[in-house]
Design a protein around this motif. Structure first.
Motif, mmCIF file in Angstrom:
data_model
loop_
_atom_site.group_PDB
_atom_site.id
_atom_site.type_symbol
_atom_site.label_atom_id
_atom_site.label_comp_id
_atom_site.label_asym_id
_atom_site.label_seq_id
_atom_site.Cartn_x
_atom_site.Cartn_y
_atom_site.Cartn_z
ATOM 1 N N ALA A 253 34.220 42.776 32.539
ATOM 2 C CA ALA A 253 33.130 43.567 33.122
ATOM 3 C C ALA A 253 32.909 43.199 34.585
ATOM 4 N N GLU A 254 33.013 41.912 34.909
ATOM 5 C CA GLU A 254 32.850 41.464 36.298
ATOM 6 C C GLU A 254 33.949 42.054 37.178
ATOM 7 N N PHE A 255 35.174 42.044 36.670
ATOM 8 C CA PHE A 255 36.299 42.592 37.431
ATOM 9 C C PHE A 255 36.098 44.085 37.696
ATOM 10 N N ILE A 256 35.693 44.821 36.666
ATOM 11 C CA ILE A 256 35.454 46.255 36.833
ATOM 12 C C ILE A 256 34.313 46.499 37.811
ATOM 13 N N LYS A 257 33.230 45.727 37.702
ATOM 14 C CA LYS A 257 32.050 45.888 38.563
ATOM 15 C C LYS A 257 32.417 45.788 40.042
ATOM 16 N N LEU A 258 33.228 44.813 40.375
ATOM 17 C CA LEU A 258 33.540 44.559 41.779
ATOM 18 C C LEU A 258 34.694 45.407 42.315
ATOM 19 N N ASN A 259 35.486 45.994 41.410
ATOM 20 C CA ASN A 259 36.731 46.626 41.872
ATOM 21 C C ASN A 259 36.924 48.079 41.445
ATOM 22 N N TYR A 260 35.923 48.690 40.799
ATOM 23 C CA TYR A 260 36.145 50.017 40.241
ATOM 24 C C TYR A 260 36.392 51.093 41.309
ATOM 25 N N LYS A 261 36.054 50.797 42.562
ATOM 26 C CA LYS A 261 36.299 51.751 43.652
ATOM 27 C C LYS A 261 37.538 51.388 44.485
ATOM 28 N N ASP A 262 38.217 50.304 44.103
ATOM 29 C CA ASP A 262 39.366 49.833 44.879
ATOM 30 C C ASP A 262 40.651 50.442 44.312
ATOM 31 N N PRO A 263 41.317 51.310 45.077
ATOM 32 C CA PRO A 263 42.544 51.945 44.562
ATOM 33 C C PRO A 263 43.648 50.944 44.266
ATOM 34 N N ASN A 264 43.632 49.785 44.932
ATOM 35 C CA ASN A 264 44.656 48.766 44.704
ATOM 36 C C ASN A 264 44.483 48.059 43.362
ATOM 37 N N LYS A 265 43.297 48.190 42.774
ATOM 38 C CA LYS A 265 43.021 47.537 41.483
ATOM 39 C C LYS A 265 43.032 48.545 40.323
ATOM 40 N N PHE A 266 43.450 49.779 40.604
ATOM 41 C CA PHE A 266 43.367 50.847 39.600
ATOM 42 C C PHE A 266 44.156 50.500 38.338
ATOM 43 N N LEU A 267 45.392 50.014 38.496
ATOM 44 C CA LEU A 267 46.236 49.739 37.327
ATOM 45 C C LEU A 267 45.651 48.628 36.475
ATOM 46 N N ALA A 268 45.099 47.590 37.124
ATOM 47 C CA ALA A 268 44.505 46.483 36.377
ATOM 48 C C ALA A 268 43.283 46.949 35.592
ATOM 49 N N ILE A 269 42.471 47.803 36.223
ATOM 50 C CA ILE A 269 41.291 48.342 35.538
ATOM 51 C C ILE A 269 41.702 49.280 34.411
ATOM 52 N N LYS A 270 42.731 50.091 34.651
ATOM 53 C CA LYS A 270 43.216 51.029 33.626
ATOM 54 C C LYS A 270 43.700 50.265 32.397
ATOM 55 N N LYS A 271 44.313 49.111 32.624
ATOM 56 C CA LYS A 271 44.797 48.298 31.506
ATOM 57 C C LYS A 271 43.637 47.828 30.632
ATOM 58 N N ILE A 272 42.525 47.439 31.276
ATOM 59 C CA ILE A 272 41.341 47.025 30.514
ATOM 60 C C ILE A 272 40.783 48.205 29.735
#
Length: 404
Positions: A253-272
């Motif tokens: 949840a912390e990772f998503i909170k801080l990075n949900y608008k970052d296109p570079n973190k899209f794949l990591a968030i999609k995996k979650i």
């Protein structure tokens, strides 16, 4: 690894989400170079208060060892910060008679001692006496009364107290880490030293240090502190909401909170997201969860400002701490406060600045700046002997700030 050096200074910032240890080499009164960083997840602290001392001791020792290994030096003593909603503050006036004579250093010390000996509520311990200005007869804006002839001498001060239990637990924690505790600074004041300018303080500014477990509020006007408060609503409230709603771990949840608008973190968030059984996470819903909590916090702070009649004194608001990195937080703040808003980045340009110039390190850098200045003065003037400081003497020690 056993090298010790009088120009090495160390600090530990024990927070709700992280423990940071910084070691620095002092080059001059205002200049230091960071040579070691130790960083650990904080597991024994809630809302800024140590709730599991054994776990916190292990975390601090681990962070110290990491910093020492990087710096290739052995830490001898350390400075630290304190926060939590047990912190109380109030403004005070004290007065003595000087019998129409020239004011001396002794008179100044005497009136400061009167301020220091204010009645403190049961269970509280004096932490800071911050001198705002002095009063000579009817003039209450004197910055240095030495040599002035007057019948009375007064002082306006800002008194900060801490829970005795919380303070003693912090001291005991550092003691059991096998390093000497040199001094304790209020977390909000440490952060202000890293991100605020003298112009900010003179023109009127509110600093909001929004961490994981607490939000530290400090207000400056005319160059001096006029208000301090710590509230237990902060970044972890947002993270817990996301974790609860989507039934994911706090770390996810912390990772998503801080990075949900970052296109570079899209794949990591999609995996979650793809691993969630009932996948209904949308950007719009995340924004609603985050904005609701941030607005709740800002509305509470605005109420505090209005009740204290500080609104007309303030020209800007500076937001720092790890939660300051939330996407869109400045726009939310502008909508609530109707003030100039900026994100406070620690003012440091030395080695390891690529890591340190982050709002999450503001308190650590501000504490290191104060600690470096104090150590430099001790080394060069040789008038302060803290090596064998005991807890009783430490708790009676006060710091006081003067307008430059």
């Amino acid at each position: 690894m056993n090298v010790k050096h009088k120009n090495i200074v160390g600090i530990v910032d024990i927070g709700t989400t992280k423990i940071v240890v910084l070691l620095a080499m002092i080059n001059s009164k205002k200049n230091f170079e960071i040579i070691g960083i130790g960083h650990k997840i904080s597991s024994g602290v809630k809302k800024g208060i140590i709730v599991n001392i054994e776990v916190t001791i292990n975390d601090v020792i681990s962070a110290i060892h990491i910093a020492e290994s990087m710096a290739k030096v052995k830490l001898n003593y350390i400075y630290t910060t304190i926060t939590g909603d047990h912190i109380n503050c109030f403004n005070s006036e004290s007065m003595i008679s000087v019998n129409n004579s020239e004011i001396t250093d002794l008179d100044i010390q005497k009136v400061i001692n009167v301020a220091k000996n204010m009645n403190i509520p049961s269970g509280q311990q004096l932490l800071n006496v911050i001198i705002k200005n002095f009063i000579i007869d009817n003039n209450n804006n004197i910055t240095n009364p030495l040599g002035i002839i007057s019948s009375t001498l007064g002082v306006k001060s800002h008194i900060v107290t801490s829970s005795s239990s919380v303070l003693n637990t912090l001291i005991n924690c550092i003691y059991k880490c096998k390093v000497k505790l040199k001094d304790i600074y209020l977390h909000s004041l440490a952060s202000s030293n890293a991100v605020l300018t003298e112009d900010d303080k003179k023109l009127g500014v509110i600093l909001l240090d929004i961490g994981g477990g607490t939000t530290d509020i400090v207000i400056f006007y005319n160059g001096v502190v006029c208000y301090n408060k710590v509230i237990s609503i902060a970044g972890n409230n947002i993270t817990n909401d996301i974790a609860t709603i989507y039934q994911i771990s706090f770390e996810q949840a912390e990772f998503i909170k801080l990075n949900y608008k970052d296109p570079n973190k899209f794949l990591a968030i999609k995996k979650i997201i793809d691993n969630i059984e009932f996948n209904n996470i949308t950007i719009d819903l995340l924004e609603e969860i985050i904005e609701t909590r941030v607005q709740e916090l800002f509305i509470l702070i605005k109420k505090i400002i209005l009740e204290g009649k500080y609104d007309n004194l303030i020209s800007s608001i500076v937001i720092t701490g790890g939660t300051a990195k939330l996407f869109g937080i400045t726009d939310l703040a502008k909508n609530i406060f109707r003030k100039n808003i900026k994100i406070g980045i620690p003012n440091y340009n030395g080695s390891l600045s690529n890591i340190i110039r982050d709002p999450a390190f503001s308190a650590a850098i501000g504490l290191l700046r104060d600690a470096s200045e104090q150590t430099f003065q001790e080394n060069n003037l040789n008038i302060l002997q803290y090596a064998n400081i005991n807890i009783k003497k430490f708790l009676k020690k006060i710091k006081y700030w003067f307008i430059n």
